[in-house]
Design a protein around this motif. Structure first.
Motif, short mmCIF file in Angstrom:
data_model
loop_
_atom_site.label_atom_id
_atom_site.label_comp_id
_atom_site.label_asym_id
_atom_site.label_seq_id
_atom_site.Cartn_x
_atom_site.Cartn_y
_atom_site.Cartn_z
N MET A 1 10.17 1.08 7.35
CA MET A 1 9.84 -0.29 7.06
C MET A 1 9.23 -0.35 5.66
N TRP A 2 9.55 -1.41 4.93
CA TRP A 2 9.05 -1.56 3.57
C TRP A 2 7.81 -2.46 3.56
N TYR A 3 6.80 -2.02 2.81
CA TYR A 3 5.57 -2.79 2.66
C TYR A 3 5.35 -3.13 1.19
N GLU A 4 5.02 -4.40 0.93
CA GLU A 4 4.68 -4.81 -0.42
C GLU A 4 3.17 -4.69 -0.58
N CYS A 5 2.75 -3.90 -1.56
CA CYS A 5 1.33 -3.66 -1.80
C CYS A 5 0.96 -4.22 -3.17
N GLU B 1 -0.31 -6.45 -9.66
CA GLU B 1 1.13 -6.21 -9.63
C GLU B 1 1.57 -5.72 -8.26
N PRO B 2 2.74 -6.19 -7.79
CA PRO B 2 3.25 -5.75 -6.50
C PRO B 2 4.11 -4.49 -6.62
N TYR B 3 3.97 -3.61 -5.65
CA TYR B 3 4.77 -2.39 -5.55
C TYR B 3 5.30 -2.32 -4.13
N LEU B 4 6.39 -1.59 -3.93
CA LEU B 4 6.99 -1.46 -2.61
C LEU B 4 6.91 -0.02 -2.15
N VAL B 5 6.42 0.20 -0.92
CA VAL B 5 6.39 1.55 -0.35
C VAL B 5 7.08 1.53 1.01
N ASP B 6 7.73 2.62 1.31
CA ASP B 6 8.38 2.81 2.60
C ASP B 6 7.38 3.57 3.47
N ALA B 7 6.99 2.96 4.60
CA ALA B 7 5.99 3.58 5.47
C ALA B 7 6.22 3.14 6.90
N SER C 1 3.55 2.33 8.97
CA SER C 1 2.49 1.42 9.39
C SER C 1 1.71 0.95 8.17
N TYR C 2 0.85 -0.05 8.38
CA TYR C 2 -0.01 -0.53 7.30
C TYR C 2 -0.91 0.60 6.79
N THR C 3 -1.42 1.40 7.71
CA THR C 3 -2.32 2.50 7.36
C THR C 3 -1.60 3.50 6.47
N GLU C 4 -0.38 3.86 6.85
CA GLU C 4 0.39 4.80 6.04
C GLU C 4 0.74 4.17 4.70
N ALA C 5 1.06 2.88 4.69
CA ALA C 5 1.39 2.18 3.43
C ALA C 5 0.19 2.24 2.48
N GLU C 6 -1.00 2.02 3.01
CA GLU C 6 -2.21 2.07 2.18
C GLU C 6 -2.42 3.48 1.63
N SER C 7 -2.24 4.47 2.46
CA SER C 7 -2.40 5.86 2.05
C SER C 7 -1.36 6.23 0.98
N MET D 1 7.17 -4.11 -9.29
CA MET D 1 7.10 -3.24 -10.46
C MET D 1 7.80 -1.89 -10.23
N ASP D 2 7.68 -1.36 -9.01
CA ASP D 2 8.29 -0.07 -8.71
C ASP D 2 8.45 0.07 -7.20
N VAL D 3 9.32 0.98 -6.80
CA VAL D 3 9.63 1.22 -5.39
C VAL D 3 9.41 2.69 -5.08
N PHE D 4 8.70 2.95 -3.98
CA PHE D 4 8.41 4.33 -3.58
C PHE D 4 8.99 4.57 -2.18
N PRO D 5 10.21 5.14 -2.11
CA PRO D 5 10.82 5.40 -0.80
C PRO D 5 10.14 6.57 -0.10
N TYR D 6 10.34 6.65 1.20
CA TYR D 6 9.77 7.75 1.99
C TYR D 6 10.87 8.78 2.24
N PHE D 7 10.56 10.01 1.96
CA PHE D 7 11.46 11.11 2.29
C PHE D 7 10.64 12.17 2.99
N SER D 8 11.17 12.70 4.07
CA SER D 8 10.41 13.64 4.90
C SER D 8 10.22 15.00 4.24
#
Length: 181
Positions: free
Chosen positions: A1-5, A23-29, A31-37, A133-140
């Motif tokens: 799931m993508w979260y805008e931070c 500025e907004p950034y996008l992270v793949d996480a 949960s909210y907790t993981e997105a914050e981390s 501004m930027d996108v941070f995908p999640y890779f295991s």
């Protein structure tokens, strides 16, 4: 799931002045907790000073697509058209795609490229430049994903080529002044 931070920090502009920027950034996480981390981890690599996370929300992107030599992110609204056999009517289902491009026309072309394999009919009713501004995908980190992550990051980090300025050697005759009567 993508979260805008949204991140608030002191930014130095082109003139050397410092001002607060959000500025907004996008992270793949997951949960909210993981997105914050994850956003804390990612931003610590870019911002040496203190920064604050002012907001985290779920982003409604179905897909994220980096493109080579592009430096801006665009949000494409794609309407998938389906025929409902029970009611006999055509139904639209909207989805949003975030992709890189240099302008709206290129964003349209890139959206068309992304949608090429789609079996059904679709339309592209809207494309807007995204403030992301930027996108941070999640890779295991598994072997197969390492190559995928490197490709994603290489695509999004590639810069547009700057066209060499063309010198104009055309000469024109001075326009004859029109006589006023």
């Amino acid at each position: 799931m993508w979260y805008e931070c949204k991140i608030k920090y002191r930014k130095t502009d082109d003139t050397g002045l410092q001002k607060m920027a959000t500025e907004p950034y996008l992270v793949d996480a997951l949960s909210y907790t993981e997105a914050e981390s994850r956003i804390n981890e990612e931003m610590s690599a870019y911002i040496s000073e203190e920064f604050k996370i002012t907001n985290i929300k779920v982003a409604n992107f179905a897909e994220i697509h980096p493109f080579e030599n592009c430096d801006r992110w665009f949000k494409s609204k794609v309407s998938l058209l389906a025929y409902d056999e029970e009611s006999g009517k055509e139904r639209k289902t909207n989805m949003y795609i975030l992709l890189q491009a240099n302008d709206v026309k290129e964003a349209f072309d890139n959206t068309t490229t992304v949608m090429k394999g789609t079996m059904g009919d679709y339309s592209i009713p809207a494309i807007t430049e995204s403030p992301i501004m930027d996108v941070f995908p999640y890779f295991s980190g598994e072997e197969g994903e390492l190559e995928q992550m490197e490709r994603f990051n290489a695509l999004k980090a590639s810069k547009p080529e700057v066209a060499a300025e063309v010198e104009d050697h055309m000469e024109f005759e001075p326009a004859a002044e029109e006589a006023t009567v």
